[in-house]
Design a protein around this motif. Structure first.
Motif, PDB file in Angstrom:
ATOM      1  N   VAL A 287      43.836  51.836  22.724  1.00 34.01           N
ATOM      2  CA  VAL A 287      44.325  52.826  23.693  1.00 34.01           C
ATOM      3  C   VAL A 287      44.994  53.977  22.946  1.00 34.01           C
ATOM      4  O   VAL A 287      44.749  55.153  23.236  1.00 34.01           O
ATOM      5  CB  VAL A 287      45.297  52.180  24.712  1.00 34.01           C
TER       6      VAL A 287
ATOM      7  N   TYR B 276      40.340  47.873  31.828  1.00 31.10           N
ATOM      8  CA  TYR B 276      40.126  48.866  30.772  1.00 31.10           C
ATOM      9  C   TYR B 276      38.652  49.223  30.678  1.00 31.10           C
ATOM     10  O   TYR B 276      37.775  48.419  30.970  1.00 31.10           O
ATOM     11  CB  TYR B 276      40.609  48.320  29.422  1.00 31.10           C
TER      12      TYR B 276
ATOM     13  N   GLU C 169      42.914  52.899  30.625  1.00 25.38           N
ATOM     14  CA  GLU C 169      43.060  52.113  31.845  1.00 25.38           C
ATOM     15  C   GLU C 169      42.064  52.611  32.885  1.00 25.38           C
ATOM     16  O   GLU C 169      41.791  53.807  32.976  1.00 25.38           O
ATOM     17  CB  GLU C 169      44.491  52.209  32.376  1.00 25.38           C
TER      18      GLU C 169
END
Length: 197
Positions: free
Chosen positions: A142, A161, A149
């Protein structure tokens, strides 16, 4: 033992070390520290007087500055540590940033593959597929902008995700449909294994 012999023995054990080996020893230690190290700590480890170690540290710092090296030896936070010279910050930043984007660990690659082929997917599902906890790896992906997300699962309320457009860009793909088929790489009994889980 005569007085002159005892004086020579005493002088040999208390005589200061040659500056070359002490300087080299200090440099070697400073190369491996991840936080500033105090003069007194260096003196204890090297079994030398603190005043002598402090003088060598100041000499080294002045020498590096005078030579225009790519690094500084600075006294900060009560200790000494090597730092990259401020003049080279843009180059170092580019190297670090590009290095982070270019290299992923085996765990990160495995996790990224699970997300890419199973998206949207929860961390728990990724962990189940990989067989190990993937929370830290997922945070890394991320942070690097490869995964994001994608809402929450209606049943479990787990965060889901998916891969990002940056992921596609880095792999040179127009869309996820261009991902290679997995079937040729899977064992013949994969469906049986899935049912047993």
């Amino acid at each position: 033992m005569s007085p002159s012999e005892s004086e020579r023995v005493e002088d040999a054990t208390t005589a200061p070390a040659e500056p070359g080996p002490l300087r080299s020893a200090i440099e070697a230690i400073l190369l491996v520290v991840d936080e500033p190290v105090a003069e007194v700590t260096l003196a204890q480890v090297l079994e030398r007087p603190t005043v002598e170690v402090a003088a060598v540290l100041r000499d080294l710092a002045a020498e590096y500055t005078a030579a225009g090296r790519g690094f500084d030896l600075r006294e900060v936070g009560g200790g000494w540590r090597f730092y990259t010279r401020a003049d080279y910050a843009p180059v170092v930043e580019r190297f670090v940033r590009d290095g982070q984007q270019a290299r992923l660990t085996q765990a990160a690659l495995e996790t990224l593959a699970v997300v890419a082929y199973r998206q949207p997917v929860s961390r728990a599902r990724v962990a189940a597929v990989r067989g190990v906890n993937s929370d830290g790896v997922m945070r890394t992906l991320v942070a690097r902008g490869l995964v994001e997300e994608a809402g929450t699962d209606p049943e479990s309320q787990a965060v889901l995700y998916r891969t990002t457009s940056y992921f596609l860009e880095r792999l040179g793909l127009r869309d996820l449909g261009e991902l290679p088929e997995l079937a040729p790489f899977l064992p013949d009994d994969v469906e049986t294994l899935e049912e047993q889980k």
